[in-house]
Design an enzyme around this catalytic site. Structure first.
Site, PDB file in Angstrom:
ATOM      1  N   HIS A 234       0.800  -1.231   0.000  1.00 44.69           N
ATOM      2  CA  HIS A 234       0.000   0.000   0.000  1.00 44.69           C
ATOM      3  C   HIS A 234       0.828   1.274   0.000  1.00 44.69           C
ATOM      4  O   HIS A 234       0.256   2.363   0.138  1.00 44.69           O
ATOM      5  CB  HIS A 234      -0.931   0.045   1.216  1.00 44.69           C
ATOM      6  CG  HIS A 234      -1.988  -1.003   1.221  1.00 44.69           C
ATOM      7  ND1 HIS A 234      -3.238  -0.806   0.655  1.00 44.69           N
ATOM      8  CD2 HIS A 234      -1.991  -2.254   1.701  1.00 44.69           C
ATOM      9  CE1 HIS A 234      -3.961  -1.901   0.817  1.00 44.69           C
ATOM     10  NE2 HIS A 234      -3.223  -2.803   1.450  1.00 44.69           N
TER      11      HIS A 234
ATOM     12  N   LYS B 248      -8.069  13.917   4.175  1.00 46.86           N
ATOM     13  CA  LYS B 248      -7.162  12.772   4.225  1.00 46.86           C
ATOM     14  C   LYS B 248      -6.147  13.031   5.322  1.00 46.86           C
ATOM     15  O   LYS B 248      -6.082  14.148   5.848  1.00 46.86           O
ATOM     16  CB  LYS B 248      -6.451  12.574   2.879  1.00 46.86           C
ATOM     17  CG  LYS B 248      -5.885  13.872   2.283  1.00 46.86           C
ATOM     18  CD  LYS B 248      -5.379  13.702   0.852  1.00 46.86           C
ATOM     19  CE  LYS B 248      -6.450  13.768  -0.212  1.00 46.86           C
ATOM     20  NZ  LYS B 248      -6.765  12.490  -0.855  1.00 46.86           N
ATOM     21  N   ARG B 249      -5.330  12.002   5.667  1.00 48.41           N
ATOM     22  CA  ARG B 249      -4.268  12.238   6.627  1.00 48.41           C
ATOM     23  C   ARG B 249      -3.419  13.428   6.154  1.00 48.41           C
ATOM     24  O   ARG B 249      -3.248  13.652   4.959  1.00 48.41           O
ATOM     25  CB  ARG B 249      -3.393  10.988   6.750  1.00 48.41           C
ATOM     26  CG  ARG B 249      -4.040   9.888   7.553  1.00 48.41           C
ATOM     27  CD  ARG B 249      -4.346  10.323   8.964  1.00 48.41           C
ATOM     28  NE  ARG B 249      -3.131  10.358   9.742  1.00 48.41           N
ATOM     29  CZ  ARG B 249      -2.819   9.483  10.684  1.00 48.41           C
ATOM     30  NH1 ARG B 249      -3.648   8.500  11.000  1.00 48.41           N
ATOM     31  NH2 ARG B 249      -1.692   9.582  11.358  1.00 48.41           N
TER      32      ARG B 249
ATOM     33  N   LYS C  22       0.898  14.521   0.406  1.00 45.46           N
ATOM     34  CA  LYS C  22      -0.486  14.757  -0.013  1.00 45.46           C
ATOM     35  C   LYS C  22      -0.719  16.238  -0.334  1.00 45.46           C
ATOM     36  O   LYS C  22      -1.710  16.613  -0.928  1.00 45.46           O
ATOM     37  CB  LYS C  22      -1.457  14.271   1.058  1.00 45.46           C
ATOM     38  CG  LYS C  22      -1.416  12.741   1.260  1.00 45.46           C
ATOM     39  CD  LYS C  22      -2.382  12.291   2.340  1.00 45.46           C
ATOM     40  CE  LYS C  22      -2.268  10.817   2.693  1.00 45.46           C
ATOM     41  NZ  LYS C  22      -2.910   9.919   1.709  1.00 45.46           N
TER      42      LYS C  22
ATOM     43  N   THR D   6      -8.557   6.563  -2.075  1.00 42.11           N
ATOM     44  CA  THR D   6      -9.892   5.970  -2.170  1.00 42.11           C
ATOM     45  C   THR D   6     -10.976   7.023  -1.937  1.00 42.11           C
ATOM     46  O   THR D   6     -12.088   6.884  -2.438  1.00 42.11           O
ATOM     47  CB  THR D   6     -10.077   4.814  -1.160  1.00 42.11           C
ATOM     48  OG1 THR D   6      -9.498   5.194   0.096  1.00 42.11           O
ATOM     49  CG2 THR D   6      -9.394   3.557  -1.651  1.00 42.11           C
TER      50      THR D   6
ATOM     51  N   LYS E  48     -14.856   8.084  -3.786  1.00 43.72           N
ATOM     52  CA  LYS E  48     -16.105   8.435  -3.095  1.00 43.72           C
ATOM     53  C   LYS E  48     -16.629   9.776  -3.609  1.00 43.72           C
ATOM     54  O   LYS E  48     -17.824   9.952  -3.858  1.00 43.72           O
ATOM     55  CB  LYS E  48     -15.876   8.495  -1.577  1.00 43.72           C
ATOM     56  CG  LYS E  48     -15.430   7.147  -0.995  1.00 43.72           C
ATOM     57  CD  LYS E  48     -14.857   7.278   0.422  1.00 43.72           C
ATOM     58  CE  LYS E  48     -14.093   6.003   0.779  1.00 43.72           C
ATOM     59  NZ  LYS E  48     -13.261   6.158   1.997  1.00 43.72           N
TER      60      LYS E  48
HETATM   61  C1  26V Z   1       2.013   2.232   7.668  1.00 44.70           C
HETATM   62  C2  26V Z   1       2.608   2.126   8.883  1.00 44.70           C
HETATM   63  C3  26V Z   1       4.044   2.130   8.953  1.00 44.70           C
HETATM   64  C4  26V Z   1       4.495   1.395  10.152  1.00 44.70           C
HETATM   65  C5  26V Z   1       3.844   1.904  11.387  1.00 44.70           C
HETATM   66  C6  26V Z   1       2.359   1.818  11.339  1.00 44.70           C
HETATM   67  C7  26V Z   1       1.797   2.005  10.001  1.00 44.70           C
HETATM   68  C8  26V Z   1       0.434   2.026   9.871  1.00 44.70           C
HETATM   69  C9  26V Z   1      -0.136   2.145   8.655  1.00 44.70           C
HETATM   70  C10 26V Z   1       0.665   2.240   7.555  1.00 44.70           C
HETATM   71  C11 26V Z   1      -0.043   2.310   6.298  1.00 44.70           C
HETATM   72  C12 26V Z   1       0.526   3.211   5.308  1.00 44.70           C
HETATM   73  C13 26V Z   1       0.051   2.792   4.014  1.00 44.70           C
HETATM   74  C14 26V Z   1      -1.301   3.321   3.645  1.00 44.70           C
HETATM   75  O1  26V Z   1      -2.176   3.647   4.414  1.00 44.70           O
HETATM   76  N1  26V Z   1      -1.469   3.370   2.381  1.00 44.70           N
HETATM   77  C15 26V Z   1      -2.667   3.861   1.759  1.00 44.70           C
HETATM   78  O2  26V Z   1      -3.418   2.727   1.350  1.00 44.70           O
HETATM   79  C16 26V Z   1      -4.605   3.098   0.686  1.00 44.70           C
HETATM   80  C17 26V Z   1      -5.360   1.827   0.399  1.00 44.70           C
HETATM   81  O3  26V Z   1      -4.666   1.048  -0.512  1.00 44.70           O
HETATM   82  C18 26V Z   1      -4.279   3.881  -0.564  1.00 44.70           C
HETATM   83  O4  26V Z   1      -5.487   4.275  -1.168  1.00 44.70           O
HETATM   84  C19 26V Z   1      -3.456   5.108  -0.230  1.00 44.70           C
HETATM   85  O5  26V Z   1      -3.052   5.754  -1.403  1.00 44.70           O
HETATM   86  C20 26V Z   1      -2.246   4.694   0.572  1.00 44.70           C
HETATM   87  O6  26V Z   1      -1.537   5.831   1.028  1.00 44.70           O
END
Ligand code: 26V
Length: 836
Positions: A380, A571-572, A577, A679, A683
């Protein structure tokens, strides 16, 4: 990847589910109330011992939710019984995050009980919105990745797939955000303080997990007692996932950590009663809180234990289920597909190997073939700092057997690479599971790719960049393993439920089929030149805007003008972003009005919403800057009333459900190459907003579907961004673009930050001194040009709505039903298992 051998095709899933009536639930006519036997009154009386007229909204919420649960419980049970009997291949979705939001409205809607509930609310003069608002917004996720998992559960249940989600039952979800003097503050989200009517504890199905050491948490840090193996218990809490039409009710199983049952207090001296209980606290700490940082994989021991805890509990559970129905270990891949949501659960590779080697007593080769055939991995993010790499030392301390297995996988993998690429000296080191140099690290993405049969990205461009850059070597070694699954969102929650105005209008025109087959929206295309219909769609948007404005006023006291263009970015908060680019655009418009007060410009309200990771200083500063702009504009009589900036605090699923239907413009403006998919972009599109955005993530495919002429694309492409590394300088834009310079001069003069020089210094640093890593200045001019085109179009309301309608009609691809059909056919080889 198993796409060649797949027997099922994505198109086989079309229109599988059709709406069914409540009578078919096998529980007789449904009564929430209407007589004294009504479920609702009975719950108030027997659960809360309160008369209906004396109940508060919270009690009412609980009673309604419990009534709905009564209605679905028989069906829920029957779903599991059917799976047991039919023994189909099951899909297990492992995710550290499920951003589910509220469940009551959604369950009512998917059970098609919403008209009935409405009658009950009206009949009793209950305030429906206030009652629904009593439900906490389950925030067990950070953002896109967690929300995607929740949309997938909805689609899998709707498509009658025998699927289950596995996650953690965090006591505290994503923090609550408040804004104080423009700055973000974080408050704990104690969402389980009150009983949750949706969860069912199943202590009889608890599992025990072994760790190679004991540990405790002190002041947020994990302290490890080496050589003292310990045990943890995982207690499952199940939540119903209601498919649309109510035919299938799948389960989301969340694990809570506890100290082993039968914990022997007698082995402690009499005086140690308190410390024995203190150890209980230690075990429970594992699932206490969701990590709120989705941008760095900062080494945090507790996170490491959380990830393994999820994996170990879930695999023990699904293996037990498999064994209760199947005697032959070799049939595991015919019965089990496990999807890893990012690398977070990727210790599953080692854990499944351990089970097959040590518990099933299989040979290495057999265990390895079964493991890879069952597992699949979704990536992701391409951000290097978010790619997980855990210290090898931690495995040594906590999971010594897993480390042994990982090193053996690595040894064999290195041999294979050497044999296949004898001339490429660096290949072994680059592709290996272990990163040497400094502290030895386990590359979790490499483990996931090597130990599974499928690796997918979440949009075409992302899957390409993943193959070509991030894990180039692995893609060269396993070319057939890599594939793309463009994300989608559930049209039930994100259109049918959240936008009754537009859904009604669409259903009147083309019927209800779109709810389970979003491609049906194509049938709206012939209506784009039907001025009567275009007017209805415009009216639907107007009503949604009024509904939102009324909510905003009553909930926050903020007044916005529904006649203004609603322009949103939610978004975050993250540098890539580029909320900061949006802020610069607003400053440019502000400048134009001040320089030319007679300028014609549609009134415009800019909405921002999103959380910053508590440790991400720059992101918090961006929030502050946006709030400062909002305040400055409100205080400026020349601009006030023409521009307005609103930062909505505490972005969450419920805020998105309200704002997205009301938005005219969706900002998807990430630096190209950085947003894996996005995503919320989808929406907004289904809800008839027009997108102003960069060629990044799934936005590219959205524009392709709608036609670029119906999009406002701008800015550098991903290849251009990559190509500009090494020579890009923001100063060129400052020196050569007068409007860019004017914007920066005003910002850096402290105009928006009168007594906060530190904020100004930080902005100067991000945008100029540190080289503007995310290319804000490179894209500002073309952003403003796209914005100009957008405003000209808005001046012609019919033309605007016509394009909005073309966007809605072209959004069918972005249903998570389509995405799930592709996963089922091309990765899982899973078929529907209808419940009789
Ligand atoms: C990463 C990490 C890094 C380690 C510590 C905890 C933690 C928690 C969550 C994440 C997730 C980062 C990746 C993420 O959220 N990606 C997003 O995924 C969406 C669904 O596929 C996508 O639409 C977004 O573009 C993407 O940023």
């Amino acid at each position: 990847m198993s796409s060649e051998k797949a027997a099922v095709q994505p198109q086989d899933f079309k229109s599988l589910s059709s709406p069914h009536l409540p009578e078919q639930y096998g529980c007789g006519p449904i009564q929430f109330k209407g007589s004294h036997d009504g479920l609702y009154e009975r719950h108030l009386l027997f659960d809360n011992v309160i008369a209906p007229e004396n109940a508060g909204n919270r009690e009412r919420y609980e009673a309604v939710a419990r009534s709905v649960r009564d209605v679905l419980s028989q069906r829920w049970q029957r779903t599991e019984q059917t799976y047991k009997r039919e023994n189909p291949k099951r899909v297990y979705y492992l995710s550290m995050e499920f951003l589910i939001g509220r469940s009551l409205s959604n369950n009512l809607l998917n059970l098609q009980l919403d008209p009935l509930a409405k009658r009950v609310f009206d009949h009793d003069h209950l305030d429906e919105l206030a009652i629904l608002a009593e439900e906490p917004d389950a925030g067990l996720g950070n953002g896109g990745l967690g929300r995607l998992a929740a949309c997938f559960l909805d689609s899998m249940a709707t498509m009658q797939l025998p699927a289950m989600g596995y996650g953690l039952r965090y006591e505290y979800g994503i923090f609550k955000q408040t804004i104080v003097d423009g700055w973000q503050r974080e408050q704990p989200d104690n969402w389980l303080r009150r009983p949750d009517p949706w969860e069912v504890a199943r202590p009889q199905e608890a599992v025990e997990i072994k760790l190679g050491c004991s540990f405790e948490v002190r002041g947020g840090n994990l302290r490890v007692a080496v050589g003292m193996p310990s045990r943890l218990v995982g207690i499952p809490y199940d939540r119903p996932i209601v498919g649309y039409g109510g035919m299938t009710i799948n389960t989301l199983r969340l694990w809570a950590a506890a100290t082993p049952e039968g914990f022997d207090f007698q082995t402690f001296g009499a005086g140690e009663f308190v410390s024995a209980l203190a150890q209980r606290l230690t075990a429970e700490t594992v699932t206490r809180v969701l990590y709120p940082d989705d941008s760095t994989s900062m080494g945090q021991g507790l996170r490491f234990v959380q990830e393994y805890f999820l994996v170990a509990c879930s695999l023990a559970d699904l293996v037990r289920r498999f064994r209760s129905n199947n005697s032959d270990w070799y049939s595991l891949p015919d019965k089990v597909a496990i999807q890893l949501n990012d690398t977070h659960p990727s210790t599953a590779v080692a854990e499944l190997m351990r089970v097959l080697l040590d518990e099933a007593d299989l040979s290495w080769d057999d265990a390895w073939n079964l493991t890879r055939a069952c597992l699949a991995y979704t990536n992701h993010t391409l951000l290097p700092e978010a790619l997980e790499k855990w210290p090898l030392r931690w495995f040594e301390l906590m999971l010594p057997r897993h480390l042994e297995i990982i090193l053996e996988i690595d040894r064999r993998f290195r041999e294979e690479i050497l044999a296949r690429f004898p001339d490429d000296q660096g290949m072994v080191e680059r592709a290996s599971l272990i990163e040497h140099g400094g502290e030895h690290l386990v590359r979790m993405a490499h483990l996931a790719i090597v130990g599974s049969h499928s690796t997918n990205g979440v949009a075409e461009i992302h899957s390409r960049l993943l193959r070509e850059t991030t894990v180039k070597d692995l893609a060269e070694i396993f070319p057939r393993r890599f594939n793309n699954k463009t994300n989608g969102v559930t049209p039930r929650r994100w259109l049918l439920m959240s936008n009754p105005e537009l859904s009604g209008c669409v259903s009147d025109a083309i019927g209800q089929g779109w709810v389970t087959d979003l491609g049906e929206l194509e049938r709206l295309k012939p209506l784009v030149d039907d001025s009567g219909f275009v007017d209805q769609v415009r009216e639907a948007k107007r009503m949604a805007k009024h509904r939102f404005a009324a909510w905003l006023k009553s909930s926050a006291g903020t007044v916005v003008d529904p006649n203004a263009i609603f322009d949103s970015q939610v978004k975050r908060i993250h540098e890539y972003k580029r909320q900061l680019l949006n802020a610069l655009r607003i400053v440019a418009l502000y400048n134009r009005i001040r320089e030319n007060p007679g300028l014609e410009m549609e009134p415009r309200t800019f909405f921002f919403s999103g959380k910053a990771a508590p440790a991400y200083i720059v992101a918090k500063l961006i929030i502050k800057f946006i709030n400062n702009i909002a305040g400055t504009i409100d205080a400026d009589p020349q601009v006030r009333g023409r521009l307005k900036v609103v930062f909505l605090p505490d972005y969450c699923v419920s805020v998105a459900e309200r704002l997205i239907p009301a938005s005219d413009v969706s900002n998807q403006i990430s630096t190209a190459g950085y947003e894996a998919s996005g995503t919320s972009n989808m929406k907004f599109m289904m809800n008839g907003a027009l997108t102003i955005g960069t060629r990044d993530g799934a936005t590219i495919e959205m524009a392709e579907a709608a036609g670029e002429e119906n999009f406002f694309l701008f800015g550098l492409t991903a290849d251009e961004v990559a190509g500009s590394r090494g020579w890009y300088s923001p100063y060129w834009h400052y020196d050569n673009e007068p409007e860019t310079r004017a914007v920066l001069d005003l910002v850096l003069s402290g105009h928006f930050c009168r007594h906060e020089p530190a904020v100004v210094d930080a902005l100067r640093n991000i945008l100029l001194t540190s080289g503007d890593v995310f290319r804000h200045l490179a894209d500002l001019t073309s952003y403003l040009e796209a914005d100009q085109r957008l405003r000209s179009l808005y001046a012609d309301p019919r033309a605007w709505t016509r394009k909005a309608l073309l966007n809605i009609a072209s959004s069918g691809k972005f249903s998570s039903d389509r995405t799930i059909a592709e996963y089922a056919a091309e990765i899982w080889d899973a078929r529907p298992c209808p419940i009789p």
